[in-house]
Design an enzyme around this catalytic site. Structure first.
Site, short mmCIF file in Angstrom:
data_model
loop_
_atom_site.label_atom_id
_atom_site.label_comp_id
_atom_site.label_asym_id
_atom_site.label_seq_id
_atom_site.Cartn_x
_atom_site.Cartn_y
_atom_site.Cartn_z
N ALA A 84 0.84 -1.20 0.00
CA ALA A 84 0.00 0.00 0.00
C ALA A 84 0.87 1.24 0.00
CB ALA A 84 -0.92 0.00 1.23
N ASP A 85 0.30 2.32 -0.46
CA ASP A 85 0.98 3.59 -0.39
C ASP A 85 -0.05 4.70 -0.32
OD1 ASP A 85 2.95 5.90 -1.13
OD2 ASP A 85 4.20 4.12 -0.95
N GLN A 86 0.42 5.90 0.00
CA GLN A 86 -0.47 7.04 0.20
C GLN A 86 0.14 8.28 -0.42
OE1 GLN A 86 -0.95 8.68 4.29
NE2 GLN A 86 -3.10 8.18 4.04
#
Length: 207
Positions: A84-86
């Site tokens: 995941a990343d943001q």
């Protein structure tokens, strides 16, 4: 799997391609067994290539999640890998984790009195192939902040001001910076759990 992971249907634990303690805590709180493996990717190079190819700043999170999942998956045959990343975008400008307290103060000053968007994306991979994706966004409005307050906040927050994009952790002292928040809490923390669980149900990995 046995014990507390009563909703998990996988034969082995989920491989989390992330060093984020918050993401691990979100998964474990939902009863999902997790093994952490830190991905080895050049995030800024991937971001630069993605933008150069015409990608939007908000889409960087998905590109990074793909890269992380695919970097870890080949070494874990048959396992489901989650990455995941943001990305934080304010008025078209992307923000990254501040490098030091001075940078954190500058970021918060730029966000103060403005509305910004956080997009959290995830990728699921198995045997080097992507088997699921998802993303969710939240909008946050930071209240106007005086320079002295910003300095005090960064001093009180300590490392939390330099380990999170935007210079804040909403689950801690960062809540003092805001006047309005729209969106799912887990999305703001960096992993859109509702979308993720829906994807895992489609793969018959959770009940």
């Amino acid at each position: 799997m046995t014990g507390q992971a009563t909703f998990w249907r996988g034969d082995t634990s989920l491989v989390l391609a992330s060093g984020s303690a918050t993401r691990r805590q979100l998964l474990e709180a939902a009863g999902l067994p997790v093994e952490v493996v830190r991905p080895d990717v050049d995030e800024r190079a991937i971001e630069a290539d993605f933008i150069a190819m015409g990608g939007s700043p908000a889409g960087v999170a998905a590109a990074l999640a793909d890269a992380k999942a695919l970097s870890v998956s080949p070494a874990h045959t048959g396992r489901t890998v989650l990455a995941a990343d943001q990305m934080l975008v304010c008025e078209g400008r992307p923000f990254h984790k501040p490098e030091g307290t001075a940078a954190a103060e500058r970021q918060i000053a730029m966000l103060a009195g403005r509305r910004h968007e956080l997009t959290s994306a995830f990728t699921l991979a198995r045997d080097g192939k992507i088997i699921g994706r998802g993303a969710s966004s939240a909008a946050l409005t930071m209240r106007p902040l005086a320079p002295g307050f910003i300095r005090d906040y960064v001093a009180l927050a300590g490392t939390a001001a330099t380990t999170s994009v935007g210079g804040y952790q909403l689950e801690g002292l960062g809540i003092h910076l805001f006047e309005a928040i729209e969106g799912d809490h887990s999305t703001i923390l960096g992993l859109p759990m509702l979308s993720l669980l829906a994807a895992l149900r489609e793969l018959d990995l959770v009940a």
